[in-house]
Scaffold this motif. Structure first.
Motif, PDB file in Angstrom:
ATOM      1  N   ALA A   1     -81.549 -17.788  60.834  1.00 13.68           N
ATOM      2  CA  ALA A   1     -82.747 -18.029  60.025  1.00 13.68           C
ATOM      3  C   ALA A   1     -82.932 -16.907  59.016  1.00 13.68           C
ATOM      4  O   ALA A   1     -83.238 -17.144  57.844  1.00 13.68           O
ATOM      5  N   HIS A   2     -82.728 -15.656  59.468  1.00 12.64           N
ATOM      6  CA  HIS A   2     -82.838 -14.515  58.548  1.00 12.64           C
ATOM      7  C   HIS A   2     -81.767 -14.576  57.472  1.00 12.64           C
ATOM      8  O   HIS A   2     -82.027 -14.271  56.293  1.00 12.64           O
ATOM      9  N   ALA A   3     -80.575 -14.971  57.849  1.00 10.37           N
ATOM     10  CA  ALA A   3     -79.497 -15.092  56.872  1.00 10.37           C
ATOM     11  C   ALA A   3     -79.844 -16.137  55.817  1.00 10.37           C
ATOM     12  O   ALA A   3     -79.593 -15.944  54.618  1.00 10.37           O
ATOM     13  N   SER A   4     -80.446 -17.240  56.239  1.00  9.21           N
ATOM     14  CA  SER A   4     -80.846 -18.287  55.299  1.00  9.21           C
ATOM     15  C   SER A   4     -81.860 -17.760  54.300  1.00  9.21           C
ATOM     16  O   SER A   4     -81.760 -18.008  53.084  1.00  9.21           O
ATOM     17  N   LEU A   5     -82.855 -17.021  54.791  1.00  7.18           N
ATOM     18  CA  LEU A   5     -83.902 -16.482  53.924  1.00  7.18           C
ATOM     19  C   LEU A   5     -83.339 -15.459  52.940  1.00  7.18           C
ATOM     20  O   LEU A   5     -83.670 -15.463  51.747  1.00  7.18           O
ATOM     21  N   ALA A   6     -82.482 -14.570  53.441  1.00  6.03           N
ATOM     22  CA  ALA A   6     -81.918 -13.523  52.587  1.00  6.03           C
ATOM     23  C   ALA A   6     -81.040 -14.121  51.484  1.00  6.03           C
ATOM     24  O   ALA A   6     -81.142 -13.733  50.311  1.00  6.03           O
ATOM     25  N   ARG A   7     -80.180 -15.059  51.849  1.00  5.52           N
ATOM     26  CA  ARG A   7     -79.295 -15.677  50.857  1.00  5.52           C
ATOM     27  C   ARG A   7     -80.093 -16.448  49.808  1.00  5.52           C
ATOM     28  O   ARG A   7     -79.785 -16.402  48.610  1.00  5.52           O
TER      29      ARG A   7
ATOM     30  N   TYR B   1     -78.297  -7.486  50.715  1.00  9.52           N
ATOM     31  CA  TYR B   1     -79.372  -8.179  49.998  1.00  9.52           C
ATOM     32  C   TYR B   1     -80.526  -7.225  49.659  1.00  9.52           C
ATOM     33  O   TYR B   1     -81.641  -7.664  49.408  1.00  9.52           O
ATOM     34  N   GLY B   2     -80.235  -5.926  49.633  1.00  9.60           N
ATOM     35  CA  GLY B   2     -81.281  -4.913  49.489  1.00  9.60           C
ATOM     36  C   GLY B   2     -82.200  -5.118  48.300  1.00  9.60           C
ATOM     37  O   GLY B   2     -83.417  -4.938  48.407  1.00  9.60           O
ATOM     38  N   LYS B   3     -81.658  -5.489  47.147  1.00 14.41           N
ATOM     39  CA  LYS B   3     -82.500  -5.628  45.961  1.00 14.41           C
ATOM     40  C   LYS B   3     -83.429  -6.836  46.058  1.00 14.41           C
ATOM     41  O   LYS B   3     -84.329  -7.005  45.223  1.00 14.41           O
ATOM     42  N   ASN B   4     -83.211  -7.693  47.066  1.00 12.78           N
ATOM     43  CA  ASN B   4     -84.074  -8.858  47.297  1.00 12.78           C
ATOM     44  C   ASN B   4     -84.840  -8.748  48.616  1.00 12.78           C
ATOM     45  O   ASN B   4     -85.311  -9.746  49.140  1.00 12.78           O
ATOM     46  N   THR B   5     -84.954  -7.508  49.125  1.00 13.79           N
ATOM     47  CA  THR B   5     -85.537  -7.285  50.451  1.00 13.79           C
ATOM     48  C   THR B   5     -86.774  -6.407  50.383  1.00 13.79           C
ATOM     49  O   THR B   5     -86.787  -5.382  49.710  1.00 13.79           O
ATOM     50  N   ILE B   6     -87.821  -6.825  51.103  1.00 15.26           N
ATOM     51  CA  ILE B   6     -88.974  -5.966  51.364  1.00 15.26           C
ATOM     52  C   ILE B   6     -88.867  -5.514  52.816  1.00 15.26           C
ATOM     53  O   ILE B   6     -88.756  -6.346  53.723  1.00 15.26           O
ATOM     54  N   VAL B   7     -88.850  -4.207  53.038  1.00 13.55           N
ATOM     55  CA  VAL B   7     -88.773  -3.693  54.408  1.00 13.55           C
ATOM     56  C   VAL B   7     -90.186  -3.356  54.869  1.00 13.55           C
ATOM     57  O   VAL B   7     -90.982  -2.805  54.116  1.00 13.55           O
TER      58      VAL B   7
END
Length: 501
Positions: A183-189, A212-218
Motif C-alpha cells: 500500500a505504501h509503495a502504491s502511494l509513493a509511486r 521517492y524523497g522529493k515526493n515524501t513528507i516525513v
C-alpha cells in the motif's frame, strides 16, 4: 445475555445452484467465515465472523455469493438502538474500550453537500479548459506580504522553502505498519508520477522508499518512531503531528501483532511490542515549546525544508492555528472529525472534534483578520471524497487538501472498518504476507494516478465554469459558494451567502 447470542450483523447468502464448492471463498477470507462441510460436499458460512469486506463476493467465479445486512432486529427503541445494545454486550463481555476505524459513520451534517458552486455566464463568461490554460499548480509555504524589489528595481524572488504540487491534493499520513508495504509503495509511486506528495505517517520510512524523497513528507509524532537525522533529511518536508481528526486529544496505538519484520526495524522498536504514541508530545506544552521543536527540525535540515504542524479540528481551532502561524511553522494541516484511521476508540471517533468545513472557514478568517494569512499555508483533510469537495475547500480558504480514505478506496478498500484486526482481505491494512500479496503495487499506483488525474480534470472544468483560471484565484473566493439548508449561524461561520442571494 452474551454478545455471542446477538444475531450476526451480516448474512451470507449462497446460491447452491451456482456454488461449485471450489473453495475460493474459503481461501480468500482471512476471517474464516467459509468452510467446506465434507460430509455433504457443500460450503457453509459462519456469519458471526463476517465483516462484509466483499472479497468472497468479488472473487466467486460463479457469482454464487452475496452479503446482505441482517434484518433481524431487537424491538424498536429510538433511544436504545441495536448498535448501542451490541456495543454494551461487547464491553460487558470484554471489559475493554471499543475500537473502530475508517472515520465517523454517524449521520452528522456533511457541509460539503450543503454548499453549492457558482458559475459564470454572459457578463463574466466561463473558460474552456480544453482550449485555454488552467493552472492547477500550488506552492505551499510562507509567502511575502507584498512584492519586494532590490535597489535596482528588480523583483526579489527569494522565498522560504516551498512545496510544489501539480494539483492541490496530497496523500495524507498513513504509517507503514498500519498499512502494508504494498500500500505504501502504491502511494509513493503514484505521488511521484502525479507530481504531488505522500506522507509517511508516524511509522518511519522504509529504506526502499528513500528514492521517492522529493515526493515524501516525513512525520514526527509524539512516539518519535523511526525518527533520526537521516529520516528528517530524506523527505521534502517535515510534519509534526500534534493530533488527528479521528482521535483528537489522544495518542496512537499500533498493536504488537503488526510490529513484525521490516515494520519493527523501520520503527526502531522490538518485534511484537505495541507502538504507543502518548497523547501529548512530552516536550510541548505551549506555543513556545512548539516553536523550539519547529526550529530544531529546521536546524537539523539546514532550513531547506518546510515544517508542517498537523492538528485536529476542535472548538478553539482558530486560536490554535493563530499560535501555530506564529511558531515558525510554514504549513498548518487541519484534520476534521470525519477523518479515517486504522484504529481509534469508538467513543472518541464518534463524539470528539468538529467538521473540517467549519474549522477551515474559521481558521482562514482568523488568519486574515490578524493579517498573517500569507505567513502560513493551510492544508485540510477529513473526508475529502471527490473533486467538488476539493474545489469547495479551496474556495473556503485552503491552499491544498489531504486525502486518505479516498485513496484507500481506490486501492480496493471496502470500508469494512476492521483495520485494527490486521486481517484486511484486500492487502491494505495488514502485515500478513499472504494478504499483503493481494495488493499489486503496480496496479495500485495506476488506480491512484487514474483517480487523481480524473479529479484534476474535474477541478479544471469547475474552475472554468466559474470563470477562474488558477487555483490561486479560487483560494478563499467565497463569493463563488452558496449554502443551502443551513442556519444563519452556519452561514456566518462559513462566510458564505445563502443560495438565491
Amino acid at each position: 445475555m452474551g454478545v455471542e447470542l446477538f444475531y450476526p450483523e451480516f448474512e451470507v447468502v449462497r446460491n447452491y445452484d451456482r456454488c461449485i464448492a471450489c473453495r475460493v471463498c474459503e481461501r480468500q477470507c482471512a476471517n474464516e467465515v467459509h468452510s467446506l462441510l465434507e460430509s455433504k460436499g457443500i460450503m457453509i458460512s459462519d456469519e458471526s465472523k463476517c465483516v462484509n469486506c466483499q472479497r468472497c463476493v468479488a472473487l466467486c467465479p460463479t457469482r454464487a455469493l452475496k452479503i446482505v445486512k441482517s434484518n433481524c432486529t431487537l424491538r424498536e427503541n429510538a433511544n436504545w438502538q441495536n448498535d448501542t445494545i451490541r456495543e454494551i454486550y461487547k464491553q460487558a463481555q470484554s471489559g475493554g474500550i471499543l475500537l473502530s476505524s475508517m472515520g465517523n459513520p454517524k449521520p452528522l451534517p456533511v457541509y460539503w453537500d450543503k454548499i453549492l458552486i457558482n458559475a459564470s455566464q454572459v457578463t463574466n463568461p466561463p473558460i474552456d479548459p480544453l482550449r485555454e490554460p488552467m493552472e492547477t499548480r500550488v506552492f505551499l509555504g510562507k509567502k511575502p506580504e507584498r512584492v519586494q524589489r532590490d535597489e535596482t528595481g528588480a523583483l526579489k524572488c527569494e522565498l522560504p522553502p516551498q512545496l510544489e504540487l501539480t494539483m492541490p491534493i496530497m496523500f495524507s499520513a498513513m504509517s507503514y505498519g498500519s498499512l502494508s508495504y504494498n500500500a505504501h509503495a502504491s502511494l509513493a509511486r503514484a505521488a511521484e508520477k502525479l507530481g504531488i506528495l505522500y506522507n509517511t505517517g508516524e511509522g518511519g520510512l522504509h529504506e526502499d522508499f528513500l528514492r521517492y524523497g522529493k515526493n515524501t513528507i516525513v512525520q514526527v509524532a509524539s512516539g518519535r518512531f523511526g525518527v533520526h537525522e537521516g529520516y528528517l533529511r530524506s523527505g521534502a518536508a517535515i510534519e509534526i503531528k500534534m493530533g488527528q481528526g479521528a482521535k483528537p486529544g489522544i495518542g496512537g496505538h499500533l498493536p504488537g501483532t503488526k510490529i513484525v519484520g521490516d515494520v519493527s526495524r523501520t520503527r526502531m522498536i522490538p518485534e511484537g511490542t505495541d507502538a504507543i504514541s502518548p497523547a501529548p508530545h512530552h516536550d510541548i506544552y505551549s506555543i513556545e515549546d512548539l516553536r523550539q521543536l519547529v526550529f530544531s527540525l529546521k536546524e537539523a535540515t539546514e532550513y531547506q525544508k518546510p515544517v508542517i504542524v498537523k492538528v485536529a479540528a476542535v472548538h478553539n481551532i482558530a486560536a490554535i492555528a493563530s499560535g501555530i502561524a506564529r511558531s515558525g511553522a510554514d504549513i498548518i494541516a487541519i484534520d476534521g472529525f470525519r477523518g479515517g484511521t486504522g484504529a481509534a476508540p469508538t467513543r472518541i471517533r464518534d463524539n470528539v472534534g468538529i467538521p473540517i468545513e467549519l474549522a477551515l472557514a474559521a481558521v482562514d478568517q482568523r488568519l486574515r483578520d490578524e493579517g498573517i494569512r500569507n505567513s502560513i499555508s493551510l492544508v485540510v483533510g477529513g473526508s475529502i471524497r471527490n473533486a467538488s469537495d476539493v474545489v469547495k475547500a479551496i474556495a473556503l480558504g485552503a491552499d491544498a487538501v489531504y486525502i486518505a480514505t479516498a485513496g484507500l478506496i481506490a486501492l480496493g478498500c471496502h470500508l469494512c472498518r476492521t483495520c485494527q484486526t490486521g486481517r484486511c482481505n484486500w492487502g491494505i491494512a495488514t502485515q500478513r504476507p499472504d494478504l499483503v500479496r493481494r495488493l499489486n503495487p503496480d496496479i495500485g499506483c495506476e488506480r491512484l494516478v487514474n483517480l487523481l488525474t480524473a479529479w484534476q480534470h474535474e477541478i479544471m472544468e469547475m474552475m472554468g465554469g466559474m470563470g477562474i483560471n488558477s487555483i490561486e484565484a479560487l483560494r478563499g473566493n467565497r463569493l463563488m459558494l452558496r449554502g443551502i439548508g443551513l442556519t444563519g449561524k452556519e452561514l456566518e461561520i462559513l462566510g458564505i451567502a445563502h443560495a438565491g442571494e
